[in-house]
Design a protein around this motif. Structure first.
Motif, PDB file in Angstrom:
ATOM      1  N   VAL A   1       4.471   3.423   2.162  1.00 26.16           N
ATOM      2  CA  VAL A   1       3.452   2.268   1.494  1.00 26.16           C
ATOM      3  C   VAL A   1       4.241   1.697   0.120  1.00 26.16           C
ATOM      4  O   VAL A   1       4.347   0.470  -0.196  1.00 26.16           O
ATOM      5  N   LEU A   2       4.684   2.487  -0.830  1.00 27.31           N
ATOM      6  CA  LEU A   2       5.284   2.007  -1.870  1.00 27.31           C
ATOM      7  C   LEU A   2       6.692   1.452  -1.497  1.00 27.31           C
ATOM      8  O   LEU A   2       7.239   0.619  -2.216  1.00 27.31           O
ATOM      9  N   GLY A   3       7.319   2.001  -0.560  1.00 29.52           N
ATOM     10  CA  GLY A   3       8.736   1.529  -0.194  1.00 29.52           C
ATOM     11  C   GLY A   3       8.279  -0.186   0.310  1.00 29.52           C
ATOM     12  O   GLY A   3       9.156  -1.060  -0.077  1.00 29.52           O
ATOM     13  N   LYS A   4       7.343  -0.254   1.032  1.00 29.90           N
ATOM     14  CA  LYS A   4       6.889  -1.665   1.181  1.00 29.90           C
ATOM     15  C   LYS A   4       6.652  -2.658   0.032  1.00 29.90           C
ATOM     16  O   LYS A   4       6.979  -3.524  -0.016  1.00 29.90           O
ATOM     17  N   VAL A   5       5.836  -1.887  -0.686  1.00 30.67           N
ATOM     18  CA  VAL A   5       5.671  -2.655  -1.824  1.00 30.67           C
ATOM     19  C   VAL A   5       6.931  -3.142  -2.650  1.00 30.67           C
ATOM     20  O   VAL A   5       7.091  -4.225  -3.231  1.00 30.67           O
ATOM     21  N   LYS A   6       7.839  -2.001  -2.826  1.00 35.11           N
ATOM     22  CA  LYS A   6       9.330  -2.398  -3.344  1.00 35.11           C
ATOM     23  C   LYS A   6       9.805  -3.503  -2.624  1.00 35.11           C
ATOM     24  O   LYS A   6      10.299  -4.337  -3.392  1.00 35.11           O
ATOM     25  N   SER A   7       9.795  -3.453  -1.451  1.00 39.40           N
ATOM     26  CA  SER A   7      10.530  -4.439  -0.594  1.00 39.40           C
ATOM     27  C   SER A   7       9.852  -5.888  -0.908  1.00 39.40           C
ATOM     28  O   SER A   7      10.512  -6.988  -0.791  1.00 39.40           O
ATOM     29  N   LEU A   8       8.658  -5.854  -0.930  1.00 41.98           N
ATOM     30  CA  LEU A   8       7.959  -7.123  -1.292  1.00 41.98           C
ATOM     31  C   LEU A   8       8.187  -7.704  -2.734  1.00 41.98           C
ATOM     32  O   LEU A   8       8.391  -9.045  -2.868  1.00 41.98           O
ATOM     33  N   ASP A   9       8.255  -6.677  -3.492  1.00 38.60           N
ATOM     34  CA  ASP A   9       8.764  -7.183  -5.058  1.00 38.60           C
ATOM     35  C   ASP A   9      10.048  -7.579  -4.785  1.00 38.60           C
ATOM     36  O   ASP A   9      10.448  -9.025  -5.498  1.00 38.60           O
ATOM     37  N   GLU A  10      10.994  -7.056  -4.112  1.00 41.52           N
ATOM     38  CA  GLU A  10      12.645  -7.734  -4.038  1.00 41.52           C
ATOM     39  C   GLU A  10      12.795  -8.947  -3.379  1.00 41.52           C
ATOM     40  O   GLU A  10      13.311  -9.812  -3.800  1.00 41.52           O
ATOM     41  N   SER A  11      11.649  -9.143  -2.266  1.00 37.64           N
ATOM     42  CA  SER A  11      11.909 -10.617  -1.837  1.00 37.64           C
ATOM     43  C   SER A  11      10.963 -11.594  -2.455  1.00 37.64           C
ATOM     44  O   SER A  11      10.795 -12.689  -1.785  1.00 37.64           O
ATOM     45  N   ARG A  12      10.394 -11.081  -3.487  1.00 36.43           N
ATOM     46  CA  ARG A  12       9.517 -12.032  -4.584  1.00 36.43           C
ATOM     47  C   ARG A  12       8.428 -12.778  -3.640  1.00 36.43           C
ATOM     48  O   ARG A  12       8.217 -14.043  -3.636  1.00 36.43           O
ATOM     49  N   ALA A  13       7.619 -11.763  -2.796  1.00 37.58           N
ATOM     50  CA  ALA A  13       6.676 -12.057  -1.967  1.00 37.58           C
ATOM     51  C   ALA A  13       5.603 -13.079  -2.752  1.00 37.58           C
ATOM     52  O   ALA A  13       4.882 -13.765  -2.034  1.00 37.58           O
ATOM     53  N   ALA A  14       5.484 -12.864  -3.907  1.00 37.16           N
ATOM     54  CA  ALA A  14       4.389 -13.587  -4.965  1.00 37.16           C
ATOM     55  C   ALA A  14       4.901 -13.436  -6.296  1.00 37.16           C
ATOM     56  O   ALA A  14       5.652 -12.566  -6.481  1.00 37.16           O
ATOM     57  N   ASP A  15       4.344 -14.249  -7.175  1.00 40.56           N
ATOM     58  CA  ASP A  15       4.702 -14.390  -8.621  1.00 40.56           C
ATOM     59  C   ASP A  15       4.286 -12.378  -9.044  1.00 40.56           C
ATOM     60  O   ASP A  15       4.762 -12.092  -9.967  1.00 40.56           O
ATOM     61  N   LEU A  16       3.010 -12.288  -8.651  1.00 43.20           N
ATOM     62  CA  LEU A  16       2.411 -11.111  -8.931  1.00 43.20           C
ATOM     63  C   LEU A  16       1.740 -10.427  -7.970  1.00 43.20           C
ATOM     64  O   LEU A  16       1.286 -11.032  -6.910  1.00 43.20           O
ATOM     65  N   ILE A  17       2.182  -9.039  -7.819  1.00 43.96           N
ATOM     66  CA  ILE A  17       1.772  -8.307  -6.631  1.00 43.96           C
ATOM     67  C   ILE A  17       0.681  -7.219  -7.483  1.00 43.96           C
ATOM     68  O   ILE A  17       0.977  -6.472  -8.281  1.00 43.96           O
ATOM     69  N   ILE A  18      -0.538  -7.396  -6.832  1.00 38.21           N
ATOM     70  CA  ILE A  18      -1.395  -6.478  -7.476  1.00 38.21           C
ATOM     71  C   ILE A  18      -1.710  -5.305  -6.482  1.00 38.21           C
ATOM     72  O   ILE A  18      -2.152  -5.676  -5.277  1.00 38.21           O
ATOM     73  N   VAL A  19      -1.447  -4.067  -6.818  1.00 40.48           N
ATOM     74  CA  VAL A  19      -1.975  -3.064  -5.913  1.00 40.48           C
ATOM     75  C   VAL A  19      -3.032  -2.224  -6.257  1.00 40.48           C
ATOM     76  O   VAL A  19      -3.155  -1.649  -7.241  1.00 40.48           O
ATOM     77  N   ASP A  20      -3.902  -2.240  -5.361  1.00 41.48           N
ATOM     78  CA  ASP A  20      -5.110  -1.770  -5.775  1.00 41.48           C
ATOM     79  C   ASP A  20      -5.086  -0.165  -5.125  1.00 41.48           C
ATOM     80  O   ASP A  20      -5.069   0.229  -4.148  1.00 41.48           O
ATOM     81  N   ALA A  21      -4.929   0.585  -6.307  1.00 39.33           N
ATOM     82  CA  ALA A  21      -4.262   2.035  -5.719  1.00 39.33           C
ATOM     83  C   ALA A  21      -5.531   3.026  -5.322  1.00 39.33           C
ATOM     84  O   ALA A  21      -6.630   2.678  -5.546  1.00 39.33           O
ATOM     85  N   PRO A  22      -5.111   4.192  -4.818  1.00 35.15           N
ATOM     86  CA  PRO A  22      -6.297   4.957  -4.476  1.00 35.15           C
ATOM     87  C   PRO A  22      -6.871   5.417  -5.736  1.00 35.15           C
ATOM     88  O   PRO A  22      -6.304   5.488  -6.699  1.00 35.15           O
ATOM     89  N   ALA A  23      -8.165   6.270  -5.518  1.00 32.15           N
ATOM     90  CA  ALA A  23      -8.926   6.915  -6.420  1.00 32.15           C
ATOM     91  C   ALA A  23      -7.977   7.873  -7.331  1.00 32.15           C
ATOM     92  O   ALA A  23      -6.898   8.355  -6.882  1.00 32.15           O
ATOM     93  N   ALA A  24      -8.322   8.045  -8.639  1.00 34.14           N
ATOM     94  CA  ALA A  24      -7.668   8.383  -9.601  1.00 34.14           C
ATOM     95  C   ALA A  24      -6.880   9.906  -9.155  1.00 34.14           C
ATOM     96  O   ALA A  24      -5.600   9.639  -9.265  1.00 34.14           O
ATOM     97  N   GLY A  25      -7.306  10.953  -8.811  1.00 36.67           N
ATOM     98  CA  GLY A  25      -6.595  12.025  -8.558  1.00 36.67           C
ATOM     99  C   GLY A  25      -5.510  11.665  -7.494  1.00 36.67           C
ATOM    100  O   GLY A  25      -4.455  11.958  -7.683  1.00 36.67           O
ATOM    101  N   HIS A  26      -6.119  10.919  -6.607  1.00 36.88           N
ATOM    102  CA  HIS A  26      -4.985  10.478  -5.533  1.00 36.88           C
ATOM    103  C   HIS A  26      -3.936   9.658  -6.090  1.00 36.88           C
ATOM    104  O   HIS A  26      -2.721   9.640  -5.672  1.00 36.88           O
ATOM    105  N   ALA A  27      -4.252   8.716  -7.127  1.00 35.64           N
ATOM    106  CA  ALA A  27      -3.376   7.900  -7.719  1.00 35.64           C
ATOM    107  C   ALA A  27      -2.076   8.418  -8.202  1.00 35.64           C
ATOM    108  O   ALA A  27      -1.055   8.207  -8.198  1.00 35.64           O
ATOM    109  N   VAL A  28      -2.411   9.853  -8.957  1.00 35.23           N
ATOM    110  CA  VAL A  28      -1.137  10.330  -9.772  1.00 35.23           C
ATOM    111  C   VAL A  28      -0.338  10.733  -8.636  1.00 35.23           C
ATOM    112  O   VAL A  28       0.485  10.635  -8.796  1.00 35.23           O
TER     113      VAL A  28
END
Lengths: 384, 316
Positions: free
Chosen positions: B120-147
């Motif tokens: 999932v994060l790899g995909k976010v990275k490639s979206l960032d590299e391709s400048r998919a949008a000015d701002l990419i907002i990731v709605d992360a998993p709940a706290a423990g899982h976010a870490v």
């Protein structure tokens, strides 16, 4: 006797489920406290890595065994039945998994091989999936040992809050997987029998994650040789425990729309699994503050707000504030209307939003006294 | 700080916090605030059923991008779809089908922890590299899982030393540890337990995952009672004010008025204690969003919160 009171009296296991942030942990603690008060030897298990129950129960770290809570804490007025006891445990996923491996290994050497495997170390500590399964494992372990009359278990704080239901089956699916079975064969047989499909699989995976990783994975799976049956039996036993008649499901929600939607979604999943919801607890319902219409109150506030004297301005602010609270109270009550039928719950209870936060025994008692009030039985949120 | 400036601080913003604190609501509000400031936004959901499309009155999300609102697109990244996507774009299309159909994917995902997160994060990275949008907002998993979500790339760099997963994990670590590319916005409620958990999560994310932390969003804050109404809210005082301004107020109504104000004053006081504690324990700027007197978060509420968020950002 309230129906929630008998819920606690009539079950050996209570599973609290619901989406994150609705107060599952608090409700689990309140139910366990009531179990102890009823004279039952009760244990509450939380699988929450954020230690929420710890905040409430004074537990300081993860543990593998239940620790008992002093009677003074839960029997605040000395009215609890004499035989009652309360213990709490905060699930340590890794040590539970280690114990499962050690208990099922054919030889101590086999256990050690697994415990030392790099991938095992990653898997056993990881949160996703493993945690859900180990929670059920711990529940089974404690239930099987038979030390407690009642075990209340809180479920993990994921949005996939029902993963725990699938956990035993997920392991069975993994054990049944053709490739996994091939991987578990002893080295030589594996080389001979390994089908084209398995070879392709290994080559494919090696291309993606590297061959070094494959070696670890293969070693990990192979180390499980002979333990498959033990794991399978355990998974079946856990499933049976979840389906047992004296295991009850308590669905916790809040009156917010997103939480209610998730509650209905959970109810559907539980139903598919053949489980019934024994109780629906709607937590954090805002107090009602009378029955006037918000619009009428706002009109009064507006009229008073026109005036310049201090008393009128203060009164206007009070009307505006009451209108706000009346509005949320009405909207919440409209949301919960008919929810019991929609989720198919046998009983429903409401817990008010307290003006203070719930993280100590005094607050747990306050909620308990509302939930287990002898006169309860009124499925009316107006009562809160 | 101008909202536009905030949106260009890092192209990726990860919104994290424990369940029920309003991560998705804050994600939606940030998206709307960013669009108002002229940025295009892509929202990435990573976990189960999301309330996001309901807020914009849209059907549920899928792996493919969908329009949520003018200027806001959204997609739901599942590990499975991200892996198939990855393999297909890396010349392994036939293999990807076999991996899925044989059930091998499940074995791999179960055997290699963090694999799902890295996909999932790899995909976010490639979206960032391709400048998919000015701002990419990731709605992360709940706290423990976010870490663990944010830690897994580091774990994988060590566990898988060669091959595309290693490359992917290293690239993701590079993204996460560069404050010019990525920051985490933590969300909490001004209550004892969520605040304690937020402090723990914040230190874990910064120390162990090495990800830069942006401002903390404190959701559902009550405004303090108006002047003169902060102290005792006795019924007698309500009746006295009523009499002073010549308005008839029944005993019952006076009771409701007094209790509702006392309830708010008490909650506001407790919230304030927690806000102060949070500020003491965690040296990060705070943005406070108001408590809305409704159990529904729909478009109007998102707009209100977007304005409050923008106001908070401007005050940074």
């Amino acid at each position: 006797v309230s129906s929630i009171t008998s819920l606690v009296a009539d079950h050996q296991v209570l599973i609290c489920c619901g989406s994150g942030g609705v107060g599952k942990t608090t409700i689990a603690a309140v139910l366990a406290l009531e179990g102890a008060r009823q004279g039952r030897n009760t244990c509450v298990i939380t699988i929450d890595p954020a230690k929420r129950l710890a905040d409430a129960l004074g537990l300081e770290s993860l543990s593998d065994t239940p620790s008992s809570i002093e009677r003074d804490h839960w029997d605040y007025d000395g009215t609890a039945k004499p035989d009652g006891a309360l213990a709490a445990l905060m699930l340590d996923t890794k040590s539970t998994f280690d114990r499962l491996v050690t208990g099922n290994a054919v030889t101590p050497e086999q256990a050690q091989r697994i415990l030392d495997n790099r991938f095992y170390r990653n898997v056993s500590g990881a949160l996703g999936g493993t945690q859900e399964y180990m929670a059920m494992e711990k529940l089974h372990e404690l239930h099987h040992a038979g030390d407690f009359d009642l075990i209340v278990i809180d479920t993990p704080p994921t949005r996939h809050a029902l993963d725990f239901l699938d956990a035993p089956r997920r392991l069975l699916r993994l054990l049944d997987n053709r490739i996994f079975r091939m991987l578990m064969m002893p080295t030589r047989a594996y080389l001979k029998v390994a089908s084209v499909a398995v070879q392709t699989f290994l080559r494919t995976v090696a291309r993606v994650v590297g061959s070094e990783a494959i070696d670890d994975v293969v070693a990990f799976f192979r180390a499980f040789e002979g333990m498959e049956a033990g794991f399978r039996d355990r998974a079946i036993a856990v499933e049976a425990l979840l389906a047992a008649p004296d295991t009850g499901f308590v669905l916790v929600t809040s009156p917010r729309r997103d939480a209610m939607e998730e509650a209905e979604f959970f109810a559907g999943k539980l139903d598919t699994n053949g489980q019934t919801i024994d109780a629906l607890i709607v937590n954090r319902v805002h107090p009602k503050f009378g029955d006037e219409s918000p619009a009428g109150l706002r009109a009064t506030a507006a009229a008073l707000g026109q005036r310049s004297d201090e008393a009128a301005r203060r009164l206007a602010a009070r009307y505006e504030n009451l209108a706000d609270f009346r509005e949320i109270a009405e909207l919440e009550r409209a949301h919960v209307e008919g929810i019991q039928a929609r989720v198919g719950a046998k009983t429903i209870a409401y817990v008010p939003y307290l003006s203070r936060d719930v993280y100590d025994f005094a607050a747990l008692h306050e909620i308990g006294s509302i939930l287990f009030a002898p006169a309860d039985g009124s499925p009316d949120p107006a009562a809160v | 700080m101008e909202v536009a400036q905030f949106c260009s601080t890092s192209h990726v913003v990860i919104v994290a916090g424990k369940g029920g604190v309003g991560k998705t609501t804050v994600t939606a509000a940030l998206a709307v605030a960013a669009v108002r400031a002229g940025s295009s936004v892509l929202v990435v959901e990573v976990e189960g059923k999301s309330g996001l499309p309901t807020m914009f009155d849209r059907p549920s999300l899928s792996y493919d991008e969908a329009d949520l609102d003018p200027g806001i697109r959204a997609r739901f990244l599942t590990p499975d779809a991200a892996l198939v996507d990855y393999l297909e774009t890396h010349g392994m299309k036939r293999i990807s089908k076999r991996l899925v159909s044989s059930g091998a994917l499940e074995v791999v995902a179960n055997a290699v922890p963090g694999m799902k997160d890295i996909l999932v994060l790899g995909k976010v990275k490639s979206l960032d590299e391709s400048r998919a949008a000015d701002l990419i907002i990731v709605d992360a998993p709940a706290a423990g899982h976010a870490v663990s979500f944010l830690l897994s790339p580091r774990g994988l760099v060590d566990a898988v030393r060669v091959g595309p997963i290693n490359k992917q994990a290293s690239d993701v670590v590079a993204l996460l540890s560069d404050p010019a590319r990525c920051q985490v916005v933590l969300v909490t409620l001004p209550e004892e337990t969520p605040v304690s958990e937020l402090i723990e999560t914040a230190y874990a994310i910064e120390d162990r995952a090495g990800v830069a932390l942006g401002p903390v969003v404190v959701n559902q804050c009550f405004a303090p009672p108006p002047p003169g109404l902060n102290g005792s809210q006795a019924v007698a005082k309500v009746l006295a004010d009523a009499e002073a301004c010549g308005r008839f107020v029944s005993e019952r109504e006076a009771n409701d008025l007094a209790h509702a104000m006392a309830f708010r004053a008490e909650r506001q006081r407790l919230q304030h204690e927690q806000i102060v504690r949070l500020a003491d324990r965690l040296p990060l700027p705070q943005i406070r969003l108001p408590f809305l007197f409704t159990p529904d978060i729909g478009r109007p509420q998102v707009d209100t919160l977007a304005s409050a968020l923008a106001h908070g950002i401007e005050a940074l």
